[in-house]
Write a protein that holds these residues in place. Structure first.
Motif, short mmCIF file in Angstrom:
data_model
loop_
_atom_site.label_atom_id
_atom_site.label_comp_id
_atom_site.label_asym_id
_atom_site.label_seq_id
_atom_site.Cartn_x
_atom_site.Cartn_y
_atom_site.Cartn_z
N PHE A 22 0.85 -1.20 0.00
CA PHE A 22 0.00 0.00 0.00
C PHE A 22 0.89 1.25 0.00
N TRP A 23 1.92 1.23 0.80
CA TRP A 23 2.83 2.38 0.90
C TRP A 23 3.71 2.51 -0.34
N LEU A 24 4.21 1.39 -0.87
CA LEU A 24 5.05 1.45 -2.06
C LEU A 24 4.31 2.09 -3.23
N GLY A 25 3.02 1.78 -3.33
CA GLY A 25 2.22 2.43 -4.37
C GLY A 25 2.21 3.93 -4.19
N ALA A 26 2.16 4.36 -2.93
CA ALA A 26 2.14 5.80 -2.64
C ALA A 26 3.46 6.47 -2.99
N LEU A 27 4.55 5.72 -2.96
CA LEU A 27 5.85 6.30 -3.32
C LEU A 27 5.91 6.67 -4.80
N MET A 28 4.97 6.15 -5.59
CA MET A 28 4.90 6.53 -6.99
C MET A 28 4.22 7.89 -7.16
N ARG A 29 3.59 8.39 -6.10
CA ARG A 29 2.90 9.67 -6.19
C ARG A 29 3.81 10.82 -6.61
N PRO A 30 5.00 10.97 -6.01
CA PRO A 30 5.86 12.07 -6.46
C PRO A 30 6.24 11.96 -7.93
N VAL A 31 6.43 10.73 -8.42
CA VAL A 31 6.76 10.54 -9.84
C VAL A 31 5.58 11.00 -10.70
N GLY A 32 4.39 10.57 -10.32
CA GLY A 32 3.21 10.99 -11.05
C GLY A 32 2.98 12.49 -10.98
N ALA A 33 3.28 13.06 -9.80
CA ALA A 33 3.10 14.50 -9.63
C ALA A 33 3.96 15.29 -10.60
N ILE A 34 5.20 14.84 -10.78
CA ILE A 34 6.12 15.55 -11.67
C ILE A 34 5.77 15.32 -13.14
N VAL A 35 5.62 14.05 -13.51
CA VAL A 35 5.38 13.71 -14.92
C VAL A 35 4.01 14.18 -15.39
N LEU A 36 2.96 13.77 -14.67
CA LEU A 36 1.61 14.15 -15.07
C LEU A 36 1.31 15.61 -14.74
N GLY A 37 1.93 16.12 -13.67
CA GLY A 37 1.75 17.54 -13.33
C GLY A 37 2.26 18.44 -14.44
N ALA A 38 3.44 18.09 -14.98
CA ALA A 38 3.99 18.87 -16.09
C ALA A 38 3.07 18.80 -17.30
N TYR A 39 2.47 17.63 -17.52
CA TYR A 39 1.55 17.45 -18.65
C TYR A 39 0.33 18.36 -18.49
N ILE A 40 -0.24 18.40 -17.29
CA ILE A 40 -1.44 19.22 -17.05
C ILE A 40 -1.12 20.71 -17.15
N ASP A 41 0.03 21.13 -16.61
CA ASP A 41 0.41 22.54 -16.69
C ASP A 41 0.69 22.98 -18.12
N ARG A 42 1.06 22.02 -18.97
CA ARG A 42 1.37 22.35 -20.37
C ARG A 42 0.16 22.18 -21.27
N ILE A 43 -0.59 21.09 -21.12
CA ILE A 43 -1.68 20.76 -22.03
C ILE A 43 -3.02 21.33 -21.56
#
Length: 440
Positions: free
Chosen positions: A65-86
């Motif tokens: 459960f926690w390891l899945g949450a450690l992917m959150r920062p990765v998603g925040a950066i990758v998908l966050g950049a996508y949302i701020d751009r697109i």
């Protein structure tokens, strides 16, 4: 799909209530599955992570459960950049698709007894997909709600990001309660626990339909220039101090939330030895009060400022968390558990409703989604979703059933420190640049 001509003009949002519903629909799916994973942790541990020691199996489950949450920062950066751009709309549709894939993966995965070690690996992959998506889902929705808010009501609007999650907790808990009444425990342990997960899969198409009708925010469309991906990454790196401070402010929200929702059923059953129905009923009532307190906190902070609300709740949590749990575990009853959970629900709801508006305001505007999402993802990944694991570990090593209160106290200390560093004077939010200077 919105036509090109419609999407190229700043839309008139005909129904703000409808916009809130469409934006927050993905939150429902995320928290619905997160809660089910926590509630059925013991059963999932037996199905996918068999171990002779029950605590070890539970730790393995909460570890995934926690390891899945450690992917959150990765998603925040990758998908966050996508949302701020697109754009906010397109980005929220992508996050929903990834989240849905993770949910379906866990729901259909065969047990360890059927396919062996492949089972926990598949479950882990599902959790990683969910974590990657969740990394930006909350931030993307919060930013969207902030950008469609009426003047002077940003806190109230953004609070519905968190409030919407409580609806998912409520529905999931109701389903769990009904199943526990209708099915024998051995049937639920064998295959019945999958039923709520399959129901979550069935509502995915409806949520996609809601998300597809989202309008882009006028504020995003009014931007003269949208940053490239490399510019988003560079700006996020340059503003790392405000991201860290934002993470510290958000920690109390995430730890308290995962304690009163995901961990409460396990705490009630495994630690306090209360009935399955009692633990679920408490969770149902907590979901209701969480839903109420979030907009109350957001509206209150719109009127008197973010700083006094954040500091008041953090200080109360600091001085009462451990004593409240100590009182509960000394002679646990349904009534005492309900009272303590109601107290924590009040802390979570008012603080969360305030924190979301605060975090949107202090991060840089042009990379708002990325920085907000990264701050919140770090808080959730490093602290919030670690709460069930940390609580289980603390109790196991100390023998003190009230020791999870120490974890909540640490979160409160971080919130107090960060709030004092980010805010000045009578509670007005400083800009991201001022906050960085203040922290240095």
């Amino acid at each position: 799909m919105v036509s090109q001509s419609a999407s190229s003009q700043p839309p008139q949002l005909k129904s703000r209530l409808g916009a809130i519903l469409r934006a927050t629909s993905g939150n429902f799916l995320e928290q619905f599955d997160f809660f089910l994973f926590g509630f059925y942790a013991s059963t999932i541990a037996k199905a996918f992570f068999p171990a002779q020691d029950e605590t070890a199996a539970l730790l393995n489950t909460f570890g995934v459960f926690w390891l899945g949450a450690l992917m959150r920062p990765v998603g925040a950066i990758v998908l966050g950049a996508y949302i701020d751009r697109i754009g906010r709309r397109k980005g929220l549709i992508v996050t929903l698709a990834i989240m849905a894939a993770g949910t379906v993966t866990i729901a259909i995965c065969p047990s360890y007894a059927t396919i062996g070690v492949a089972a926990p690996v598949i479950v882990l992959i599902g959790r990683l997909l969910q974590g990657f998506s969740a990394g930006v889902e909350l931030g993307g929705v919060s930013v969207y709600l902030s950008e469609i808010a009426t003047p002077g009501n940003k806190g109230f609007y953004t609070s519905f990001q968190s409030a919407s999650q409580q609806v998912a907790i409520f529905v999931a808990a109701i389903l769990g309660y009904v199943l526990s009444e209708m099915m024998p425990a051995d049937v639920i342990s064998s295959w019945g626990w999958r039923i709520p997960f399959f129901i979550g899969c069935l509502i995915i198409p409806f949520i996609f339909l809601l998300r597809r009708t989202l309008e882009e925010t006028p504020e995003f469309l009014a931007m003269k220039k949208h940053p490239t991906t490399s510019e988003v990454f560079s700006s996020a790196a340059a503003n790392w101090k405000i991201i860290v401070l934002g993470m510290m402010i958000a920690v109390l929200t995430t730890t308290t939330f995962y304690f009163v929702t995901v961990y409460t059923p396990t705490f009630g059953k495994s630690v306090l030895k209360l009935s399955n129905q009692d633990a679920l009923l408490v969770t149902i009532l907590v979901a209701v009060t969480n839903f109420i307190w979030n907009p109350v906190g957001g509206a209150l902070s719109d009127r008197i400022g973010r700083k006094p609300v954040l500091l008041t709740i953090a200080c109360l949590s600091l001085v009462t968390s451990y004593p409240a749990l100590y009182w509960l575990v000394d002679a646990p009853t349904f009534g005492k558990m309900l009272a303590v959970e109601m107290l924590f629900s009040f802390y979570f709801g008012v603080y969360s409703g305030t924190m979301l508006g605060a975090l949107v305001e202090v991060v840089p505007t042009h990379v708002r989604t990325t920085c907000f999402s990264l701050a919140f993802a770090l808080a959730a990944g490093l602290f919030g979703t670690f709460t069930p694991f940390a609580s289980t570990l603390l109790i196991d090593h100390t023998g003190d059933k009230a020791s999870p209160g120490l974890w909540l106290m640490c979160a409160a200390v971080l919130g107090i420190i960060a709030t004092l560093m980010v805010y000045r004077g009578v509670g007005k939010a400083v800009t991201s640049q001022e906050a960085v200077a203040a922290s240095g």
